[in-house]
Enzyme design. Sequence first.
Site, PDB file in Angstrom:
ATOM      1  N   GLN C 209       0.813  -0.999   0.331  1.00 39.98           N
ATOM      2  CA  GLN C 209       0.138   0.028  -0.075  1.00 39.98           C
ATOM      3  C   GLN C 209       1.049   1.371   0.600  1.00 39.98           C
ATOM      4  O   GLN C 209       1.245   1.753   0.798  1.00 39.98           O
ATOM      5  CB  GLN C 209      -1.195  -0.312   1.197  1.00 39.98           C
ATOM      6  CG  GLN C 209      -1.741  -1.138   1.534  1.00 39.98           C
ATOM      7  CD  GLN C 209      -2.921  -1.439  -0.006  1.00 39.98           C
ATOM      8  OE1 GLN C 209      -3.741  -0.555  -0.391  1.00 39.98           O
ATOM      9  NE2 GLN C 209      -2.833  -2.112  -0.521  1.00 39.98           N
ATOM     10  N   GLY C 250     -11.935   2.916   3.385  1.00 39.39           N
ATOM     11  CA  GLY C 250     -10.901   2.240   2.492  1.00 39.39           C
ATOM     12  C   GLY C 250      -9.994   2.520   1.646  1.00 39.39           C
ATOM     13  O   GLY C 250      -9.884   3.611   1.543  1.00 39.39           O
ATOM     14  N   HIS C 251      -9.518   1.855   0.962  1.00 40.75           N
ATOM     15  CA  HIS C 251      -7.979   2.493   0.676  1.00 40.75           C
ATOM     16  C   HIS C 251      -8.619   3.159  -0.205  1.00 40.75           C
ATOM     17  O   HIS C 251      -9.806   2.568  -1.545  1.00 40.75           O
ATOM     18  CB  HIS C 251      -6.531   1.483   0.761  1.00 40.75           C
ATOM     19  CG  HIS C 251      -7.128   0.640   0.097  1.00 40.75           C
ATOM     20  ND1 HIS C 251      -6.585  -0.629  -0.904  1.00 40.75           N
ATOM     21  CD2 HIS C 251      -8.356  -0.313   0.041  1.00 40.75           C
ATOM     22  CE1 HIS C 251      -6.681  -1.015  -1.035  1.00 40.75           C
ATOM     23  NE2 HIS C 251      -8.416  -1.509  -1.116  1.00 40.75           N
ATOM     24  N   ASN C 252      -7.398   5.010  -1.158  1.00 37.38           N
ATOM     25  CA  ASN C 252      -8.694   5.054  -2.674  1.00 37.38           C
ATOM     26  C   ASN C 252     -10.228   5.734  -2.068  1.00 37.38           C
ATOM     27  O   ASN C 252     -10.137   5.735  -3.842  1.00 37.38           O
ATOM     28  CB  ASN C 252      -8.287   4.537  -3.351  1.00 37.38           C
ATOM     29  CG  ASN C 252      -6.643   3.806  -3.518  1.00 37.38           C
ATOM     30  OD1 ASN C 252      -5.874   2.813  -3.319  1.00 37.38           O
ATOM     31  ND2 ASN C 252      -5.299   4.644  -4.266  1.00 37.38           N
ATOM     32  N   SER C 270     -11.843   2.552  -2.816  1.00 40.09           N
ATOM     33  CA  SER C 270     -11.735   3.003  -4.318  1.00 40.09           C
ATOM     34  C   SER C 270     -12.875   3.993  -4.416  1.00 40.09           C
ATOM     35  O   SER C 270     -13.267   4.798  -5.612  1.00 40.09           O
ATOM     36  CB  SER C 270     -11.031   2.358  -5.843  1.00 40.09           C
ATOM     37  OG  SER C 270      -9.857   1.643  -5.177  1.00 40.09           O
TER      38      SER C 270
END
Lengths: 343, 343, 343
Positions: C209, C250-252, C270
């Site tokens: 990440q 969450g990521h992004n 995302s």
Amino acid sequence: MTDPRFFRRSDPIPLGDIAKEIDGELEDSDAATLLIHDIAELATAGPGEISVFNDARYRAAFADNRASAVVTHRDLARHAPKGICLVFAAQPRLAYAQIGHLFYPPPALSPGIDHSAQIHPTATIGSHSRVDCGAVLGRGVEIGRRCHIAAHVVLGEGVMLGDDCRIGANTTISHALLGARVEVATSVSIGGQGFGFVPGPKGLVRMLQLGRVIIEDDVEIGANCAIDRGATGDTVIGAGTVLDNLVQIGHNVRLGRHCVLCGQVGIAGSTIVGDGVMIGGQAAISDHVKIGSGARIAGNSGVMRDVEPGQAVGGSPAVALRQWHRQTATLSRLSGRHPKKDD
Amino acid sequence: MTDPRFFRRSDPIPLGDIAKEIDGELEDSDAATLLIHDIAELATAGPGEISVFNDARYRAAFADNRASAVVTHRDLARHAPKGICLVFAAQPRLAYAQIGHLFYPPPALSPGIDHSAQIHPTATIGSHSRVDCGAVLGRGVEIGRRCHIAAHVVLGEGVMLGDDCRIGANTTISHALLGARVEVATSVSIGGQGFGFVPGPKGLVRMLQLGRVIIEDDVEIGANCAIDRGATGDTVIGAGTVLDNLVQIGHNVRLGRHCVLCGQVGIAGSTIVGDGVMIGGQAAISDHVKIGSGARIAGNSGVMRDVEPGQAVGGSPAVALRQWHRQTATLSRLSGRHPKKDD
Amino acid sequence: MTDPRFFRRSDPIPLGDIAKEIDGELEDSDAATLLIHDIAELATAGPGEISVFNDARYRAAFADNRASAVVTHRDLARHAPKGICLVFAAQPRLAYAQIGHLFYPPPALSPGIDHSAQIHPTATIGSHSRVDCGAVLGRGVEIGRRCHIAAHVVLGEGVMLGDDCRIGANTTISHALLGARVEVATSVSIGGQGFGFVPGPKGLVRMLQLGRVIIEDDVEIGANCAIDRGATGDTVIGAGTVLDNLVQIGHNVRLGRHCVLCGQVGIAGSTIVGDGVMIGGQAAISDHVKIGSGARIAGNSGVMRDVEPGQAVGGSPAVALRQWHRQTATLSRLSGRHPKKDD
């Protein structure tokens, strides 16, 4: 058989003493001198151990068990195998819980204040309390007697704790008054500002949160919970209420006494919950609703309206439990079922 | 292009070495000496960088890409633009993950124990481990080699960690045994007492929680998770299982190996989960149910009954995935649709 | 009446000055010299206090109130009791929020760095900032002016904070750049690695990440939230957006400006959220979906597809709000209702 790295068992206890402590009765008074070494569930109990039998559905396990003694109800005695000592109790499960506390009393708290704790000169700490490494007690904090403040706990200005409270490591408390025997787990956040904003010309303007959190006696709060202080007036957790982990309590929520909130429950602002309410895991309750005393809310449900005292509800939006079951059945029927196993 | 404030890239690596590391094959062996500087997704990759192409749906991006090299499957090579170096791999996405670790190896752990850490005299710490500011290691704690205990971590009495574990800042662990290469993120609570009470005459009486948490090798646990110890017996997280953030694991839950639990999943007490189970975000699973190996549970669903091995379920209460889709379609049909756009 | 243990009120303020600060108008200019001592809600306000009346439904409370002054809209003035001083404002609730800040300005920050804080020699701290007990600032950290870093906060290498940020106790931040006036509550985890794995021959292989978390100006983040950094590229929280407690990002994920995310919301990787989006408590949003600006997502819903700008959705899987209400009504009708009260 508990792991001695983590648990310290008391010395063996005569069965007669155990019976006396739980207001139980020995089937055979000659067994009063039998030494009991530990507690264990029926399936794993062995000689020298005491277990519990509370539910006739498990009578096979009772018949096969190898414990030296079993706490049970008089009505269930006929399922007992031969040669076992029975202790009769009105509520065997409760008695078993109490016996657990005999064998595993809370570890003695060795009092003292760690040199690395940061105690404001105006803070007061009751006798026989313990404050661990890195704990921070702000201006005017008052701690009762026999409290344990674990490592890195931060108690903001003016926070008060009654006697016999235990606050877990890495927990933060501000703007809060706690009663006696309150137990707060680790990484909990209590007293943060509630979530209130008004749209303004340049964005959201925060409504100041000028209330407190009141936590009454004998409350337990699980790990990583968040309890916001009131906007005006207080957020209240009633006496004897227990919260599991990761529970969210919004500002000005009032929880009654002896409620049970399972993991990940969320209650939005200003909702009022009566006494003895049971709330299943991950249930969500909207803001400004009233949940009557004795209500039961199924896990994973979403409550958007008032719930009557004693009512059981489920689903999202939550309806009366029977109605929810009918809805589920109706939907299943209307959607048909595949003759062969789905998926 | 990563931010050098946060990530340290290794020196450039010849493409031939990369291919060797991932058991890949160069389309053109002359490219073995090409120096690769970094990894990047197709859309942003430029000269000197290696990317991945794994899904024919994105062939337009592949055709336009400006990377110097791309890892792909042999069957996808025909979509490649001219002049690009291809590396063939059986599982390109896996290969790409592995290449990432080549360019961004874990930062070297500079060993040592911070002067402000509080280590009990009986605690042992393996060689080349690092213990940061304010960490607390209780009586009898055992830490393996090359572990990193971040700032303000609190490890209770008797906790054991295998080699190469990393525990994030502000995390608290008690009553737990961890295997090797376990990674725990920040503000996690492990080993707290489970949520068990018996009604008594004056309120709820706590059932003592006399078990442990067993975390096997190669487990990852996300930020702000809460994992309770067993009541009797253990809570178990199987080898290679990964938990996202804010996950709740009740007492005596047993998770198998290589499971994936997405964010905010909650699993109530004594539920047994097999191997390789995938659980979508914010799914809730009741207590005392069995989830078979290979099962897939849709996000936001509420599982109240056993799930068969390999079965996919969704909805609340959860049913077989196809049945859930039929129910959703049925409900939509019966409710009619507005001729113009809703809302 | 606020608790002086927790809140410090400013000196009394003439009503004329209050009116000027909120761009309001006194009904009677003679009241400009009236000294106001505090704010209070209508039901509890007394002499010397100012309250707000904003909603004709509560006109009975307005008629009965005992405040010395009330902020209201000119159109509502006819409901006023005699002898009360009115202040007219275009948006009375907003004005009331602003008056709150006059009476309860943020406590003055007494600058300085606690001796037990651990500051890397390369870290820089702006003027008039305060760093509390046990805080850790890693290599290259940059803190703006007038920031407050509370006890046991851990800021990883390279983290940057703008001016006037406040970071709550026991919070951990890494791989992140924060703008000005960002407020982060307690036990928050920001910048952890996102949740991405690829199946490999021996188990799951982590996708590195390599992105960051970007938090723009004027963001508020509630207690015990978790915000992961991007996998490649960044996770972004837009300016003026506010997150309640226990929210998972969450990521992004990219959140727009001035969004409101209530407690326990979860947004998977995302997903892109526009500006001014309102998300009710415990709503879950799948990965890779787009939520248009101005959308409203009901509490406890599960969003699995894109939501159009301005659209209101609810249910799980979420549909247009009206459609959801129809579905609920349809299901209720088809399931029948018991003539007597359910349960």
